[in-house]
Design a protein around this motif. Structure first.
Motif, PDB file in Angstrom:
ATOM      1  N   HIS A  13       0.998  -2.077   6.829  1.00 23.35           N
ATOM      2  CA  HIS A  13       1.394  -0.671   6.954  1.00 23.35           C
ATOM      3  C   HIS A  13       1.685  -0.082   5.574  1.00 23.35           C
ATOM      4  CE1 HIS A  13       1.754  -1.352  11.294  1.00 23.35           C
ATOM      5  NE2 HIS A  13       2.430  -2.452  10.993  1.00 23.35           N
ATOM      6  N   GLU A  14       0.749   0.673   5.068  1.00 22.49           N
ATOM      7  CA  GLU A  14       0.899   1.278   3.743  1.00 22.49           C
ATOM      8  C   GLU A  14       2.049   2.289   3.749  1.00 22.49           C
ATOM      9  OE1 GLU A  14      -1.784   3.873   0.543  1.00 22.49           O
ATOM     10  OE2 GLU A  14      -2.662   3.133   2.413  1.00 22.49           O
ATOM     11  N   GLY A  15       2.857   2.264   2.707  1.00 22.29           N
ATOM     12  CA  GLY A  15       3.967   3.204   2.586  1.00 22.29           C
ATOM     13  C   GLY A  15       5.234   2.772   3.288  1.00 22.29           C
ATOM     14  N   GLN A  75       4.263  -4.928   4.911  1.00 31.41           N
ATOM     15  CA  GLN A  75       3.703  -4.137   3.807  1.00 31.41           C
ATOM     16  C   GLN A  75       2.182  -4.218   3.780  1.00 31.41           C
ATOM     17  OE1 GLN A  75       5.764  -5.469   0.190  1.00 31.41           O
ATOM     18  NE2 GLN A  75       6.218  -3.322  -0.235  1.00 31.41           N
ATOM     19  N   GLN A  76       1.666  -5.413   4.038  1.00 31.69           N
ATOM     20  CA  GLN A  76       0.218  -5.603   4.022  1.00 31.69           C
ATOM     21  C   GLN A  76      -0.458  -4.854   5.169  1.00 31.69           C
ATOM     22  OE1 GLN A  76      -0.365  -9.838   4.064  1.00 31.69           O
ATOM     23  NE2 GLN A  76       0.594 -10.155   2.062  1.00 31.69           N
TER      24      GLN A  76
END
Length: 360
Positions: A278-280, A275-276
């Motif tokens: 790769h946004e979305g 998550q940190q």
């Protein structure tokens, strides 16, 4: 012991083409092909196979239903059985449930439509999944928040070695995510002949899956009937069909097997790290605090959607679907799949597992 010699033996077709029997339209042949329409015929074919072998090893067997979950990487040097056992029979019911026994050769989507018409509820989220009923328990098919095991009672299967029928209840099938005992310990040991479902007489609508929820919210915003709450089973059925038709190509138009890769399951820690970076990132909570990632999102983000390699490619609208418009070999399809797997592992540290059964 049953007298196999008295049973009707179906036509055995030598050097038979399998291209029209697999939805990837891979050009491959089988040493022998037989269409089996009853348990008696199945036993007769298995007895023939044993007799033909004599003291040697019997021909390898491949059981085909709709051919929507296989990749034929080469010609098959054995006996292909096209399972065409039909039938839909109510074998029990009470105030709340009906037990419906269905032949393994029945078309899956037509079964879902049948259940809708007679108000046997539970399978509506599984509409438009290609393939046959007999293949469905093997990988515990699932979609939009529902899995086959949620409405499964038992199945009957014939043991290949003995020709005897055996029943498996839900516990014995050891269902998991896109998994069952028939993909693990019992792989290639049994051929499923019928499946019995325990279906509700009163609806229990499941519409919290993100894609479904988004569909109904959008319909509500547009003032359309689909947005009326709560959705009925018929509206869920229609919504599932609409979503699938907008996302997945028709195998009769563009050869494919639907989702080519399983959605990978990762730990909470791995998910948070991704998550940190790769946004979305798309993920859904599952059992044991783990997170199921959307394989299609990973492949899309890696730039594979719409990619073409000779006669095979990745669908332009759905990165999870590999397509075979040029009727390429299974080996070519698997070569593309391997490139995608290697790239996703390099970019995200996630291993993608191929969903269809590979015959090499």
């Amino acid at each position: 012991m049953d007298n196999h010699s008295a049973m009707p033996l179906p036509t055995m077709m030598p050097s038979a083409s399998l291209q029209s029997l697999n939805t990837l339209a891979v050009p491959a042949t089988a040493a022998f092909l037989a269409r089996v329409s009853s348990v008696e015929q199945l036993r007769a074919v298995l007895a023939w196979r044993k007799q033909e072998a004599g003291q040697g090893d019997p021909l390898p067997i491949m059981a085909l239903g709709g051919g929507s979950n296989v990749v034929l990487a080469a010609d098959f040097p054995g006996l292909v059985l096209q399972i065409d056992i039909q039938g839909r029979d109510i074998i029990a019911e009470d105030d709340d449930y009906v037990w419906l026994k269905v032949g393994a050769g029945e078309n899956w989507h037509q079964l879902v439509e049948f259940c809708m018409n007679f108000h046997y509820w539970g399978l509506e989220n599984l509409a438009l999944i290609p393939g046959s009923v007999g293949a469905a328990p093997i990988q515990n098919i699932g979609a939009y928040g529902v899995e086959l095991c949620d409405y499964f009672s038992e199945l009957s299967a014939v043991e290949i070695k003995s020709g005897l029928s055996v029943n498996f209840d839900k516990t014995a099938c050891r269902f998991g995510y896109r998994d069952s005992i028939f993909k693990q310990q019992m792989k290639d040991r049994y051929i499923i002949t019928s499946v019995t479902f325990k279906l509700r007489k009163e609806p229990a609508v499941v519409c919290e899956y993100p894609a479904l929820k988004q569909f109904f919210e959008q319909q509500s915003e547009e003032g359309l009937e689909y947005g009326v709450e709560p959705p009925s089973p018929h509206r869920v059925f229609d919504a599932v069909c609409s979503i699938r038709q907008s996302k997945l190509p028709d195998p009769d138009v563009i050869p494919n097997v639907g989702s080519f890769f399983k959605n990978p399951v990762v730990t909470q820690e791995q998910y948070q790290n991704l998550q940190q970076q790769h946004e979305g990132l798309v993920g859904y909570p599952v059992e044991n605090g783990q997170i199921k990632l959307a394989a299609g999102w990973l492949i899309d983000q890696a730039g594979w959607r719409g990619y073409q390699q000779n006669s095979v490619g990745v669908h332009k609208d759905q990165a999870l679907v590999l397509v075979n418009p040029g009727h390429a070999s299974g080996a070519e399809i698997l070569l593309l799949a391997k490139k995608i797997q290697d790239d996703i592992k390099a970019k995200f540290g996630v291993v993608l597992e191929v969903e269809p059964r590979i015959y090499q």
